[in-house]
Design a protein around this motif. Sequence first.
Motif, PDB file in Angstrom:
ATOM      1  N   ARG A   3       3.174   1.951   5.088  1.00  0.00           N
ATOM      2  CA  ARG A   3       2.095   2.466   4.255  1.00  0.00           C
ATOM      3  C   ARG A   3       1.872   1.652   2.971  1.00  0.00           C
ATOM      4  O   ARG A   3       0.935   1.927   2.227  1.00  0.00           O
ATOM      5  N   HIS A   4       2.744   0.678   2.722  1.00  0.00           N
ATOM      6  CA  HIS A   4       2.581  -0.108   1.487  1.00  0.00           C
ATOM      7  C   HIS A   4       1.550  -1.201   1.705  1.00  0.00           C
ATOM      8  O   HIS A   4       1.812  -2.214   2.350  1.00  0.00           O
ATOM      9  N   ARG A   5       0.365  -0.961   1.137  1.00  0.00           N
ATOM     10  CA  ARG A   5      -0.814  -1.744   1.503  1.00  0.00           C
ATOM     11  C   ARG A   5      -0.877  -3.125   0.884  1.00  0.00           C
ATOM     12  O   ARG A   5      -1.704  -3.932   1.265  1.00  0.00           O
ATOM     13  N   LEU A   6      -0.009  -3.400  -0.090  1.00  0.00           N
ATOM     14  CA  LEU A   6      -0.087  -4.726  -0.694  1.00  0.00           C
ATOM     15  C   LEU A   6       0.823  -5.734   0.003  1.00  0.00           C
ATOM     16  O   LEU A   6       0.903  -6.882  -0.386  1.00  0.00           O
ATOM     17  N   ALA A  62       9.097  -4.618  -6.087  1.00  0.00           N
ATOM     18  CA  ALA A  62       9.688  -3.731  -7.093  1.00  0.00           C
ATOM     19  C   ALA A  62       9.102  -2.323  -6.960  1.00  0.00           C
ATOM     20  O   ALA A  62       9.826  -1.322  -6.978  1.00  0.00           O
ATOM     21  N   HIS A  63       7.778  -2.251  -6.770  1.00  0.00           N
ATOM     22  CA  HIS A  63       7.141  -0.939  -6.619  1.00  0.00           C
ATOM     23  C   HIS A  63       7.700  -0.206  -5.404  1.00  0.00           C
ATOM     24  O   HIS A  63       8.077   0.962  -5.470  1.00  0.00           O
ATOM     25  N   MET A  64       7.778  -0.945  -4.292  1.00  0.00           N
ATOM     26  CA  MET A  64       8.213  -0.297  -3.046  1.00  0.00           C
ATOM     27  C   MET A  64       9.670   0.169  -3.129  1.00  0.00           C
ATOM     28  O   MET A  64       9.970   1.314  -2.797  1.00  0.00           O
ATOM     29  N   TYR A 122      -3.020  18.328   4.475  1.00  0.00           N
ATOM     30  CA  TYR A 122      -2.613  17.831   5.787  1.00  0.00           C
ATOM     31  C   TYR A 122      -1.109  17.572   5.870  1.00  0.00           C
ATOM     32  O   TYR A 122      -0.482  17.767   6.898  1.00  0.00           O
ATOM     33  N   SER A 123      -0.563  17.088   4.758  1.00  0.00           N
ATOM     34  CA  SER A 123       0.839  16.702   4.733  1.00  0.00           C
ATOM     35  C   SER A 123       1.750  17.862   5.138  1.00  0.00           C
ATOM     36  O   SER A 123       2.752  17.665   5.804  1.00  0.00           O
ATOM     37  N   ARG A 124       1.387  19.076   4.735  1.00  0.00           N
ATOM     38  CA  ARG A 124       2.358  20.164   4.853  1.00  0.00           C
ATOM     39  C   ARG A 124       1.913  21.322   5.731  1.00  0.00           C
ATOM     40  O   ARG A 124       2.460  22.424   5.621  1.00  0.00           O
ATOM     41  N   LEU A 156      -4.031  10.078   4.582  1.00  0.00           N
ATOM     42  CA  LEU A 156      -2.985  11.077   4.373  1.00  0.00           C
ATOM     43  C   LEU A 156      -2.665  11.764   5.698  1.00  0.00           C
ATOM     44  O   LEU A 156      -3.575  12.239   6.377  1.00  0.00           O
ATOM     45  N   GLU A 157      -1.401  11.775   6.032  1.00  0.00           N
ATOM     46  CA  GLU A 157      -1.008  12.193   7.378  1.00  0.00           C
ATOM     47  C   GLU A 157      -0.053  13.371   7.317  1.00  0.00           C
ATOM     48  O   GLU A 157       0.696  13.528   6.353  1.00  0.00           O
ATOM     49  N   LYS A 158      -0.075  14.152   8.374  1.00  0.00           N
ATOM     50  CA  LYS A 158       0.870  15.274   8.491  1.00  0.00           C
ATOM     51  C   LYS A 158       2.289  14.723   8.419  1.00  0.00           C
ATOM     52  O   LYS A 158       2.607  13.733   9.074  1.00  0.00           O
TER      53      LYS A 158
HETATM   54  C1  FAD Z   1       8.603  11.031  -1.057  1.00  0.00           C
HETATM   55  C2  FAD Z   1       7.338  10.613  -0.366  1.00  0.00           C
HETATM   56  C3  FAD Z   1       6.669  11.515   0.474  1.00  0.00           C
HETATM   57  C4  FAD Z   1       5.475  11.115   1.117  1.00  0.00           C
HETATM   58  N1  FAD Z   1       4.845  12.019   1.942  1.00  0.00           N
HETATM   59  C5  FAD Z   1       3.701  11.647   2.577  1.00  0.00           C
HETATM   60  C6  FAD Z   1       3.017  12.568   3.442  1.00  0.00           C
HETATM   61  O1  FAD Z   1       3.418  13.704   3.643  1.00  0.00           O
HETATM   62  N2  FAD Z   1       1.896  12.137   4.074  1.00  0.00           N
HETATM   63  C7  FAD Z   1       1.417  10.866   3.881  1.00  0.00           C
HETATM   64  O2  FAD Z   1       0.400  10.516   4.476  1.00  0.00           O
HETATM   65  N3  FAD Z   1       2.042   9.978   3.062  1.00  0.00           N
HETATM   66  C8  FAD Z   1       3.163  10.330   2.418  1.00  0.00           C
HETATM   67  N4  FAD Z   1       3.799   9.413   1.591  1.00  0.00           N
HETATM   68  C9  FAD Z   1       3.258   8.040   1.485  1.00  0.00           C
HETATM   69  C10 FAD Z   1       2.405   7.847   0.234  1.00  0.00           C
HETATM   70  O3  FAD Z   1       1.304   8.718   0.323  1.00  0.00           O
HETATM   71  C11 FAD Z   1       1.900   6.402   0.094  1.00  0.00           C
HETATM   72  O4  FAD Z   1       1.016   6.097   1.131  1.00  0.00           O
HETATM   73  C12 FAD Z   1       2.977   5.371   0.143  1.00  0.00           C
HETATM   74  O5  FAD Z   1       4.045   5.739  -0.668  1.00  0.00           O
HETATM   75  C13 FAD Z   1       2.416   3.993  -0.295  1.00  0.00           C
HETATM   76  O6  FAD Z   1       2.569   3.815  -1.677  1.00  0.00           O
HETATM   77  P1  FAD Z   1       1.424   3.601  -2.738  1.00  0.00           P
HETATM   78  O7  FAD Z   1       0.260   4.471  -2.425  1.00  0.00           O
HETATM   79  O8  FAD Z   1       2.016   3.699  -4.086  1.00  0.00           O
HETATM   80  O9  FAD Z   1       0.813   2.217  -2.589  1.00  0.00           O
HETATM   81  P2  FAD Z   1       0.909   0.758  -2.014  1.00  0.00           P
HETATM   82  O10 FAD Z   1       0.062   0.771  -0.821  1.00  0.00           O
HETATM   83  O11 FAD Z   1       2.295   0.226  -1.938  1.00  0.00           O
HETATM   84  O12 FAD Z   1       0.141   0.005  -3.173  1.00  0.00           O
HETATM   85  C14 FAD Z   1       0.778  -0.335  -4.429  1.00  0.00           C
HETATM   86  C15 FAD Z   1      -0.060   0.158  -5.577  1.00  0.00           C
HETATM   87  O13 FAD Z   1      -1.355  -0.423  -5.533  1.00  0.00           O
HETATM   88  C16 FAD Z   1      -2.329   0.513  -5.982  1.00  0.00           C
HETATM   89  N5  FAD Z   1      -3.237   0.805  -4.872  1.00  0.00           N
HETATM   90  C17 FAD Z   1      -3.127   0.412  -3.575  1.00  0.00           C
HETATM   91  N6  FAD Z   1      -4.187   0.824  -2.872  1.00  0.00           N
HETATM   92  C18 FAD Z   1      -4.969   1.529  -3.710  1.00  0.00           C
HETATM   93  C19 FAD Z   1      -6.211   2.212  -3.583  1.00  0.00           C
HETATM   94  N7  FAD Z   1      -6.855   2.271  -2.424  1.00  0.00           N
HETATM   95  N8  FAD Z   1      -6.721   2.824  -4.671  1.00  0.00           N
HETATM   96  C20 FAD Z   1      -6.104   2.765  -5.867  1.00  0.00           C
HETATM   97  N9  FAD Z   1      -4.918   2.132  -6.059  1.00  0.00           N
HETATM   98  C21 FAD Z   1      -4.366   1.515  -4.989  1.00  0.00           C
HETATM   99  C22 FAD Z   1      -1.564   1.746  -6.422  1.00  0.00           C
HETATM  100  O14 FAD Z   1      -1.259   1.645  -7.776  1.00  0.00           O
HETATM  101  C23 FAD Z   1      -0.306   1.662  -5.588  1.00  0.00           C
HETATM  102  O15 FAD Z   1       0.784   2.371  -6.103  1.00  0.00           O
HETATM  103  C24 FAD Z   1       4.971   9.788   0.919  1.00  0.00           C
HETATM  104  C25 FAD Z   1       5.647   8.899   0.071  1.00  0.00           C
HETATM  105  C26 FAD Z   1       6.800   9.286  -0.572  1.00  0.00           C
HETATM  106  C27 FAD Z   1       7.499   8.290  -1.475  1.00  0.00           C
END
Ligand code: FAD
Length: 534
Positions: free
Chosen positions: A391-394, A467-469, A43-45, A129-131
């Motif tokens: 998108r950072h769920r925490l 730190a993660h973000m 979907y992304s690409r 996961l989004e376009k």
């Molecule tokens: C360069 C780049 C390109 C991207 N391109 C796209 C794209 O094209 N389309 C798109 O939709 N998104 C895209 N993203 C977003 C990416 O898919 C993540 O949604 C986003 O980076 C959130 O980070 P995270 O998943 O590490 O988790 P966060 O939500 O910040 O959570 C922190 C950590 O908690 C753990 N965690 C959280 N939830 C879960 C879970 N449900 N299951 C297991 N472990 C979990 C993981 O270890 C995760 O790393 C992109 C991100 C980057 C950096």
Amino acid sequence: MVISEFSEKERDLLGPYFTNLDRDVFALRNLPEVVKGALFSRYSRTTKSLRRTFLDEFVKNPDVELPPAADPWGNVVASEKAEQFYERVLVGYGDDSVAELGGAHVALERVSALTAKEIEDSRIGLSPLEKSTRYVFFDRQVADEFEYVRPHSIMHSPLAEIYIRAMDACFQAYSDAIAPLTASLSDQFPPEPGASERAHRAAIRAKAADVLRSLLPVGHLTNLGLFGNGRAFEYLLIKMAASPLPEVRELGFQLGRELALVILAFTKRAGSERGRDHSSYLREREIVMETWTAGLPDSEHRPQPAVTVVDYEPAAEDKIVAALLYPHSQLPLEELRHAVAGMPAAQKLAIVQAHLDGRVSRHRRPGRAFEMADYTVELCANFGVYKDLQRHRLCTQQRQRLSTNLGYTTPPELVGTPHEERFHECMAIADAAYQALAERFPAEAQYVVPTAYRMRWMMKLNLRELAHMVELRSTIQGHPDYRAVVHDLTQQVRTIHPVLAELATAFVDWSEVDLARLKSEQRNEEKAQALGLV
Ligand SMILES: Cc1cc2nc3c(=O)[nH]c(=O)nc-3n(C[C@H](O)[C@H](O)[C@H](O)COP(=O)(O)OP(=O)(O)OC[C@H]3O[C@@H](n4cnc5c(N)ncnc54)[C@H](O)[C@@H]3O)c2cc1C
């Protein structure tokens, strides 16, 4: 709405694997997990729909084995028994957590980016996961119309023309700029000697898309894949039914219908009277809050920094050091904290350093003790930055309604180019349309706001997630707009907690890059060559 884009033969092929072939919301079934995951990641690409991708890239690919289509539901008796079990446990005893034990993959296609954000705002138990606005251009027209949402309410009002004019102006400017901007970026950043031409082309394309996304109104249509467990979907359906955006409510209805075909036992309650009551409760409490804000002073739309740390944990060091030692000690927490408070600073530093010593990359995250320090941050940045960082769920994130009131950011790549004037014109047209629409349609008016416009949102997060973000979002393949924001946030947090935050965010990437994607495209190319894929 997609109307039978498939031939009879294709329909036969697709039938066993998708809950419908004619609607934009559908669930996947009878497919190996690896195929579902791979499909969603495409979907992304791609501009293609998921079912088309399946036909083009998976069915015709002899390497992927699909299960036989016949008898897809297999052991019917066992399913019925299981349904009864869930009925008893979920509805009867209210043991909610068992609904996390089953899940589904659902596709939501041709939804607005605004609605995608609302869905992705549900954090626990859902993986979206989004376009991407970076890998895909949004210039396609279907039946001579750009692909953006046409809300029924606006379309059937005297403001329809204003809306369409503004949306078309932004989409047309976006489309017209793709070719010339790509060419000028290519001249500006010629391929380095020895670099792969394909990687260079991909990096230039990504840069043009990164720049031009500023013009895209948030009503542009996108595709979204969602994998989630039953409990998460149940709550999502309840929340969607409570949304002020009609598109979200309608989509929630469609989503519920498709989920019922694959995990009915897990999501049934969302459509029950109890679920409907829950939705009303959520909606009503928001309406009540709105009435309370009515008494507050009007915002003057003053300029505001992109990042403001509103509050933080003053005793972060002591709390983290105590939490690092806690599992290894037999002291009650309060006594341990007291002991840590009496330690010399050098000793506390040595403990933190010892914990972080083996961190050779950002993938080795600081331990759970770093969750003891919270920060509340307010961000004021363009919608594109919000779209990505949300998108950072925490993190606990809440946004204000998107508007044109906080002004917009101009991509530096457009400044001084022939595209700049038209960019500003589009921003002005969108602003006028927003102002005309906002009073009557406060929720739908957001659709017309281009990605370049700023918005406010707040984020509460602990040092471990921070730190993660910031380490992930500062990598050079990231969008420059959010890289700047996480750089700023890192600097501020390092000022507040100099030693602690500096150590915890050691892998923030500060390097300056012109072509964000070039290195990763080159790496991809090398990997593909090594695997014999190109
Ligand atoms: C360069 C780049 C390109 C991207 N391109 C796209 C794209 O094209 N389309 C798109 O939709 N998104 C895209 N993203 C977003 C990416 O898919 C993540 O949604 C986003 O980076 C959130 O980070 P995270 O998943 O590490 O988790 P966060 O939500 O910040 O959570 C922190 C950590 O908690 C753990 N965690 C959280 N939830 C879960 C879970 N449900 N299951 C297991 N472990 C979990 C993981 O270890 C995760 O790393 C992109 C991100 C980057 C950096």
